[in-house]
Design a protein around this motif. Structure first.
Motif, PDB file in Angstrom:
ATOM      1  N   LYS A 180       0.840  -1.193   0.000  1.00 59.93           N
ATOM      2  CA  LYS A 180       0.000   0.000   0.000  1.00 59.93           C
ATOM      3  C   LYS A 180       0.876   1.245   0.000  1.00 59.93           C
ATOM      4  CE  LYS A 180      -4.139  -1.811   2.017  1.00 59.93           C
ATOM      5  NZ  LYS A 180      -5.214  -1.531   2.947  1.00 59.93           N
ATOM      6  N   HIS A 181       0.419   2.236  -0.773  1.00 60.01           N
ATOM      7  CA  HIS A 181       1.152   3.488  -0.896  1.00 60.01           C
ATOM      8  C   HIS A 181       0.132   4.596  -1.104  1.00 60.01           C
ATOM      9  CE1 HIS A 181       3.713   6.585  -2.663  1.00 60.01           C
ATOM     10  NE2 HIS A 181       4.739   5.956  -2.121  1.00 60.01           N
ATOM     11  N   PRO A 182       0.329   5.764  -0.482  1.00 52.32           N
ATOM     12  CA  PRO A 182      -0.678   6.833  -0.578  1.00 52.32           C
ATOM     13  C   PRO A 182      -0.894   7.379  -1.989  1.00 52.32           C
ATOM     14  CG  PRO A 182       1.282   7.603   0.602  1.00 52.32           C
ATOM     15  CD  PRO A 182       1.438   6.128   0.392  1.00 52.32           C
ATOM     16  N   ASP A 183       0.021   7.121  -2.906  1.00 49.56           N
ATOM     17  CA  ASP A 183      -0.119   7.640  -4.270  1.00 49.56           C
ATOM     18  C   ASP A 183      -0.824   6.664  -5.222  1.00 49.56           C
ATOM     19  OD1 ASP A 183       1.235   9.922  -3.473  1.00 49.56           O
ATOM     20  OD2 ASP A 183       3.194   9.180  -4.164  1.00 49.56           O
ATOM     21  N   PHE A 184      -1.232   5.488  -4.705  1.00 51.55           N
ATOM     22  CA  PHE A 184      -1.814   4.467  -5.580  1.00 51.55           C
ATOM     23  C   PHE A 184      -3.116   3.909  -5.015  1.00 51.55           C
ATOM     24  CE2 PHE A 184       2.677   4.472  -6.537  1.00 51.55           C
ATOM     25  CZ  PHE A 184       2.690   4.435  -7.924  1.00 51.55           C
ATOM     26  N   HIS A 185      -3.981   3.497  -5.943  1.00 53.58           N
ATOM     27  CA  HIS A 185      -5.155   2.692  -5.590  1.00 53.58           C
ATOM     28  C   HIS A 185      -4.816   1.250  -5.940  1.00 53.58           C
ATOM     29  CE1 HIS A 185      -7.994   5.853  -4.736  1.00 53.58           C
ATOM     30  NE2 HIS A 185      -7.800   6.421  -5.911  1.00 53.58           N
ATOM     31  N   ASN A 215       4.339   2.919 -12.936  1.00 57.72           N
ATOM     32  CA  ASN A 215       4.074   2.039 -11.793  1.00 57.72           C
ATOM     33  C   ASN A 215       2.677   1.430 -11.778  1.00 57.72           C
ATOM     34  OD1 ASN A 215       6.618   2.052 -10.490  1.00 57.72           O
ATOM     35  ND2 ASN A 215       6.205   4.147  -9.846  1.00 57.72           N
ATOM     36  N   GLU A 216       1.977   1.468 -12.894  1.00 57.18           N
ATOM     37  CA  GLU A 216       0.701   0.744 -12.992  1.00 57.18           C
ATOM     38  C   GLU A 216       1.040  -0.730 -13.175  1.00 57.18           C
ATOM     39  OE1 GLU A 216      -3.412   0.730 -15.647  1.00 57.18           O
ATOM     40  OE2 GLU A 216      -1.837   2.153 -16.129  1.00 57.18           O
ATOM     41  N   GLN A 237      -2.947  -2.228  -9.581  1.00 58.57           N
ATOM     42  CA  GLN A 237      -2.442  -1.032  -8.911  1.00 58.57           C
ATOM     43  C   GLN A 237      -2.355   0.075  -9.950  1.00 58.57           C
ATOM     44  OE1 GLN A 237       1.141  -0.798  -6.142  1.00 58.57           O
ATOM     45  NE2 GLN A 237       1.979   0.077  -8.025  1.00 58.57           N
ATOM     46  N   PRO A 288      -1.920   4.588 -10.346  1.00 60.16           N
ATOM     47  CA  PRO A 288      -1.716   5.863  -9.653  1.00 60.16           C
ATOM     48  C   PRO A 288      -3.058   6.564  -9.407  1.00 60.16           C
ATOM     49  CG  PRO A 288      -0.166   5.648 -11.479  1.00 60.16           C
ATOM     50  CD  PRO A 288      -1.154   4.521 -11.601  1.00 60.16           C
ATOM     51  N   LYS A 289      -3.209   7.147  -8.241  1.00 59.99           N
ATOM     52  CA  LYS A 289      -4.439   7.886  -7.923  1.00 59.99           C
ATOM     53  C   LYS A 289      -4.657   8.957  -8.981  1.00 59.99           C
ATOM     54  CE  LYS A 289      -4.825   7.010  -3.041  1.00 59.99           C
ATOM     55  NZ  LYS A 289      -4.835   7.529  -1.680  1.00 59.99           N
ATOM     56  N   ASN A 306      -5.709   8.294 -11.982  1.00 58.59           N
ATOM     57  CA  ASN A 306      -5.610   7.676 -13.311  1.00 58.59           C
ATOM     58  C   ASN A 306      -6.568   6.505 -13.514  1.00 58.59           C
ATOM     59  OD1 ASN A 306      -3.541   9.440 -13.761  1.00 58.59           O
ATOM     60  ND2 ASN A 306      -1.938   7.913 -13.926  1.00 58.59           N
TER      61      ASN A 306
END
Length: 175
Positions: free
Chosen positions: A91-96, A122-123, A135, A137-138, A140
């Protein structure tokens, strides 16, 4: 047995429904201990019927009550817990991170579609124990090439997706 029904297409593109009404449809169809989790169509309930039988009964009840073509995917408590315990990405705050609930074999179709798509930085996508995870990026999610695949009409009866955090919330209600 405890189940979660994951409804497809709830509160998007003009299909608006209140979860209290959805819960009542489930109760009227004979389900017990019915509750909703979030407004995106996650209904936790108990029944002695099989998931296959429940899918038929509940899709018919939902379609009739709400006057739309209902698609839902029934997973047992054990199956639902796998979505939470198999997340392949940190988990990372910049990704869903999304988990996909659907028919058997849909994970390979989704992986093939993902592999053909243009990817954001990083998708990523992975299939873990027959479950498809994505995964992105938020910001996108809907703009990504793969995100557009999610709305394909020929796939609408085959799967739905949820942010992985939703599975955690569902499991808290199921326990």
């Amino acid at each position: 047995m405890k189940y979660c029904a994951f409804l497809r297409g709830v509160n998007v593109k003009g299909t608006n429904m209140k979860m209290v009404d959805v819960c009542q449809v489930f109760k009227d169809a004979g389900m017990d201990q019915v509750s909703s989790v979030l407004a995106s169509g996650n209904i936790v309930f108990s029944s002695d019927r099989s998931a296959e039988e429940l899918k038929i009964v509940l899709e018919a009840a939902m379609s009739s009550y709400f006057s739309y073509e209902s698609f839902l995917f029934i997973k047992s408590q054990e199956e639902t817990s796998l979505f939470w315990s198999n997340i392949p990405f940190e988990k990372h705050p910049d990704f869903h991170i999304y988990g996909f609930v659907g028919l058997h074999g849909i994970e390979e179709v989704l992986l093939d579609e993902f592999n053909k798509s243009t990817k954001a930085n990083n998708e990523k996508a992975e299939v873990i124990n027959g479950l498809f995870y994505w995964q992105v990026p938020k910001g996108n999610t809907l703009d990504s090439t793969f995100g557009k695949v999610l709305g394909k009409k020929n796939l609408k009866d085959k799967f739905t997706s949820r942010n992985v955090n939703t599975f955690e919330k569902i499991l808290k209600i199921m326990h």
